[in-house]
Every structure is written in structure tokens, then in C-alpha cells.
Design a protein around this motif. Structure first.
Motif, PDB file in Angstrom:
ATOM      1  N   LEU A 183       0.829  -1.198   0.000  1.00  0.00           N
ATOM      2  CA  LEU A 183       0.000   0.000   0.000  1.00  0.00           C
ATOM      3  C   LEU A 183       0.872   1.259   0.000  1.00  0.00           C
ATOM      4  O   LEU A 183       2.016   1.248   0.443  1.00  0.00           O
ATOM      5  CB  LEU A 183      -0.928  -0.009   1.204  1.00  0.00           C
ATOM      6  N   PRO A 184       0.351   2.376  -0.527  1.00  0.00           N
ATOM      7  CA  PRO A 184       1.141   3.616  -0.650  1.00  0.00           C
ATOM      8  C   PRO A 184       1.759   4.072   0.672  1.00  0.00           C
ATOM      9  O   PRO A 184       1.124   3.997   1.727  1.00  0.00           O
ATOM     10  CB  PRO A 184       0.107   4.633  -1.154  1.00  0.00           C
ATOM     11  N   GLY A 185       2.990   4.529   0.586  1.00  0.00           N
ATOM     12  CA  GLY A 185       3.686   5.059   1.748  1.00  0.00           C
ATOM     13  C   GLY A 185       4.395   4.034   2.600  1.00  0.00           C
ATOM     14  O   GLY A 185       5.096   4.387   3.552  1.00  0.00           O
ATOM     15  N   THR A 186       4.257   2.757   2.271  1.00  0.00           N
ATOM     16  CA  THR A 186       4.785   1.691   3.117  1.00  0.00           C
ATOM     17  C   THR A 186       6.306   1.734   3.214  1.00  0.00           C
ATOM     18  O   THR A 186       6.878   1.579   4.306  1.00  0.00           O
ATOM     19  CB  THR A 186       4.328   0.321   2.593  1.00  0.00           C
ATOM     20  N   ILE A 187       6.989   1.945   2.100  1.00  0.00           N
ATOM     21  CA  ILE A 187       8.451   1.945   2.121  1.00  0.00           C
ATOM     22  C   ILE A 187       8.985   3.017   3.067  1.00  0.00           C
ATOM     23  O   ILE A 187       9.843   2.757   3.916  1.00  0.00           O
ATOM     24  CB  ILE A 187       9.022   2.129   0.701  1.00  0.00           C
ATOM     25  N   ASP A 188       8.490   4.226   2.934  1.00  0.00           N
ATOM     26  CA  ASP A 188       8.958   5.323   3.793  1.00  0.00           C
ATOM     27  C   ASP A 188       8.667   5.051   5.258  1.00  0.00           C
ATOM     28  O   ASP A 188       9.502   5.326   6.133  1.00  0.00           O
ATOM     29  CB  ASP A 188       8.309   6.642   3.365  1.00  0.00           C
ATOM     30  N   LEU A 189       7.483   4.514   5.554  1.00  0.00           N
ATOM     31  CA  LEU A 189       7.118   4.221   6.933  1.00  0.00           C
ATOM     32  C   LEU A 189       8.054   3.182   7.556  1.00  0.00           C
ATOM     33  O   LEU A 189       8.511   3.339   8.694  1.00  0.00           O
ATOM     34  CB  LEU A 189       5.671   3.721   7.005  1.00  0.00           C
ATOM     35  N   LEU A 190       8.350   2.133   6.812  1.00  0.00           N
ATOM     36  CA  LEU A 190       9.197   1.061   7.341  1.00  0.00           C
ATOM     37  C   LEU A 190      10.630   1.528   7.533  1.00  0.00           C
ATOM     38  O   LEU A 190      11.258   1.247   8.563  1.00  0.00           O
ATOM     39  CB  LEU A 190       9.138  -0.153   6.416  1.00  0.00           C
ATOM     40  N   LEU A 191      11.184   2.240   6.557  1.00  0.00           N
ATOM     41  CA  LEU A 191      12.563   2.701   6.673  1.00  0.00           C
ATOM     42  C   LEU A 191      12.713   3.724   7.801  1.00  0.00           C
ATOM     43  O   LEU A 191      13.712   3.727   8.523  1.00  0.00           O
ATOM     44  CB  LEU A 191      13.039   3.285   5.348  1.00  0.00           C
ATOM     45  N   THR A 192      11.715   4.587   7.963  1.00  0.00           N
ATOM     46  CA  THR A 192      11.753   5.562   9.052  1.00  0.00           C
ATOM     47  C   THR A 192      11.708   4.868  10.407  1.00  0.00           C
ATOM     48  O   THR A 192      12.430   5.239  11.341  1.00  0.00           O
ATOM     49  CB  THR A 192      10.574   6.548   8.936  1.00  0.00           C
ATOM     50  N   THR A 193      10.890   3.832  10.514  1.00  0.00           N
ATOM     51  CA  THR A 193      10.784   3.089  11.767  1.00  0.00           C
ATOM     52  C   THR A 193      12.098   2.396  12.109  1.00  0.00           C
ATOM     53  O   THR A 193      12.530   2.403  13.276  1.00  0.00           O
ATOM     54  CB  THR A 193       9.649   2.051  11.682  1.00  0.00           C
ATOM     55  N   LEU A 194      12.755   1.812  11.116  1.00  0.00           N
ATOM     56  CA  LEU A 194      14.057   1.187  11.361  1.00  0.00           C
ATOM     57  C   LEU A 194      15.082   2.218  11.829  1.00  0.00           C
ATOM     58  O   LEU A 194      15.887   1.956  12.731  1.00  0.00           O
ATOM     59  CB  LEU A 194      14.560   0.498  10.094  1.00  0.00           C
ATOM     60  N   LYS A 195      15.056   3.388  11.220  1.00  0.00           N
ATOM     61  CA  LYS A 195      15.998   4.444  11.593  1.00  0.00           C
ATOM     62  C   LYS A 195      15.780   4.881  13.040  1.00  0.00           C
ATOM     63  O   LYS A 195      16.742   5.168  13.768  1.00  0.00           O
ATOM     64  CB  LYS A 195      15.850   5.631  10.649  1.00  0.00           C
ATOM     65  N   GLU A 196      14.534   4.912  13.465  1.00  0.00           N
ATOM     66  CA  GLU A 196      14.202   5.360  14.820  1.00  0.00           C
ATOM     67  C   GLU A 196      14.461   4.288  15.879  1.00  0.00           C
ATOM     68  O   GLU A 196      14.504   4.595  17.076  1.00  0.00           O
ATOM     69  CB  GLU A 196      12.727   5.779  14.875  1.00  0.00           C
ATOM     70  N   HIS A 197      14.634   3.025  15.453  1.00  0.00           N
ATOM     71  CA  HIS A 197      14.827   1.930  16.400  1.00  0.00           C
ATOM     72  C   HIS A 197      16.040   1.100  15.962  1.00  0.00           C
ATOM     73  O   HIS A 197      15.894   0.029  15.348  1.00  0.00           O
ATOM     74  CB  HIS A 197      13.572   1.056  16.473  1.00  0.00           C
ATOM     75  N   PRO A 198      17.238   1.569  16.267  1.00  0.00           N
ATOM     76  CA  PRO A 198      18.459   0.917  15.771  1.00  0.00           C
ATOM     77  C   PRO A 198      18.679  -0.503  16.279  1.00  0.00           C
ATOM     78  O   PRO A 198      19.455  -1.256  15.670  1.00  0.00           O
ATOM     79  CB  PRO A 198      19.578   1.852  16.253  1.00  0.00           C
ATOM     80  N   LYS A 199      18.023  -0.906  17.356  1.00  0.00           N
ATOM     81  CA  LYS A 199      18.192  -2.267  17.863  1.00  0.00           C
ATOM     82  C   LYS A 199      17.264  -3.272  17.170  1.00  0.00           C
ATOM     83  O   LYS A 199      17.393  -4.476  17.377  1.00  0.00           O
ATOM     84  CB  LYS A 199      17.961  -2.292  19.379  1.00  0.00           C
TER      85      LYS A 199
END
Length: 226
Positions: free
Chosen positions: A100-116
Motif C-alpha cells: 500500500l502507498p507510503g509503506t516503504i517510507d514508513l518502514l525505513l523511518t521506523t528502522l531508523k528510529e529503532h536501531p536495535k
């Protein structure tokens, strides 16, 4: 090195795979993302269809087709795609999924915010929006007893050991997640290795998550990405 490499494994599902690629096309940034499409020795018209569609749609800038001579299973096919490209994050994505639209940005942003977090999955849902359970606890003697008993009394008594975990509405952490759709950091592969090709189909995700979990990585699900 790309920021994201999407690995899609095809085995005799050309139309489903094309639908998946269509859902990705508008979200892909060719400078930062790349898709590796692995045909797992389908032996049908898949490769011909893919080559024609890639050329017609001018997808060459962000899509590479790899044709495997043998079908070594889910792990082997995905490993082939992973080894074909250097990326910070790899996204294993089933051919029968729609992003669904926006999924890539949402997932990559979440990974960036949670380095562990080493592995991150989105919410899986049916076409009508009904969520699919895709996050779990590891199997244990207690969970196998629940499965064998199939009674409400046993299930309630040992609920904290049951393998499936109900879908939640916020970021949460689990022991393992379905590899129908999962982002995995390059650092995880470098630390614990690729997927075990002993598993032809099923349980490769449980095995990989257990190894990552034991190495200190967190497994998470972010349901806002679907």
C-alpha cells in the motif's frame, strides 16, 4: 550501496508477481532502492513475461531479473537475491503481496528510529482490510500441548505460551515474524549469516528469527505500514 533492496521470489506466479511490482513501482526511488526479482526455476512462461513487461514499462532502472537454474526453495531463492546486491536493508516480499502507498517510507523511518530492531514487518491484511496474524512466540512444549489439546481450558491456562499473537495497532516486539514481508538489516546477515537452505519451505523464518534473537536483535512489527 542502495538504502533498500527488495527481494521478490517467483515460482509460477507471473501475474501475481506483476501485480506486486505494480504496487511498488510508484514508491521506488531508483537512486536509493532496487528490486531483485528471482525466478526460482519456474519452467513456465514467467521469465518471458517478466522480460517483456520490464521492457514495456521501462523498469530496468530499478528492477533486475535473476533466473535461477534450480529451485532450491524459499531460503535458497531469497539468498540468491540478497547476494546479488549490496544494500543497507533487505526486504523479503512474497509475490502474492500488494504494497500500500507510503509503506516503504514508513518502514525505513521506523528502522531508523529503532536501531536495535534487526527485523521489521508491516501489517499483513486481506483485501477487505481484515488483519492476518503474522507475529508469533517461539514454539515450546507448552505451545505444542495447546495445539494438541485444542480446548479452550488448556488454551486459556497456557495463553502466555501460545504461538500466534493477536494483531495490535502500534509498534510492538515479538520473537518471530512471518517472512511473507519482512525488512532485515544488512548488519543482521553479516552477524548471523544468510537463511538456512536446509529449509525448503516453511520454518526458515522461525529459524532465522531465533538466530537473530539470540544474537541480540529485536524483531518488531509496525502495523501502520501495510
Amino acid at each position: 550501496m542502495k538504502k533498500l533492496a527488495v527481494i521478490i521470489l517467483n515460482y509460477r506466479t507471473p501475474q501475481l508477481t506483476l501485480n506486486c511490482l505494480d504496487s511498488l513501482a510508484l514508491q521506488i526511488n531508483a537512486e536509493q532502492h532496487h528490486v531483485i526479482l528471482v525466478d526460482n526455476a519456474s519452467g513456465d512462461e514467467s521469465v518471458t513475461i517478466f522480460k517483456q513487461t520490464i521492457e514495456q514499462n521501462h523498469w530496468q532502472q530499478w528492477l533486475t531479473l535473476l533466473v535461477s537454474e534450480t529451485n532450491g526453495g524459499f531460503s535458497a531463492g531469497n539468498n540468491l537475491g540478497i547476494k546479488a546486491i549490496e544494500a543497507e536493508v533487505y526486504w523479503l516480499l512474497n509475490s502474492d503481496t500488494l504494497v500500500l502507498p507510503g509503506t516503504i517510507d514508513l518502514l525505513l523511518t521506523t528502522l531508523k528510529e529503532h536501531p536495535k530492531v534487526g527485523l521489521l514487518s508491516p501489517r499483513l491484511q486481506w483485501p477487505d482490510g481484515e488483519p492476518q496474524i503474522s507475529c508469533f512466540r517461539f514454539h515450546s512444549p507448552a505451545s505444542e500441548m495447546i495445539a494438541g489439546a485444542s480446548t479452550s481450558v488448556i488454551t486459556k491456562l497456557f495463553q502466555s505460551f501460545d504461538v500466534p499473537i493477536p494483531v495490535r495497532d502500534e509498534l510492538n516486539f515479538y520473537q518471530w515474524t512471518s517472512f511473507a514481508s519482512v525488512l532485515i538489516r544488512r548488519d543482521v546477515f553479516e552477524q548471523i549469516g544468510l537463511m538456512d537452505e536446509f529449509y525448503f519451505l516453511y520454518y526458515e523464518d522461525v529459524d532465522f528469527c531465533r538466530r537473530a534473537y539470540q544474537a541480540g536483535w529485536l524483531v518488531a512489527n509496525f502495523p501502520q505500514a501495510r
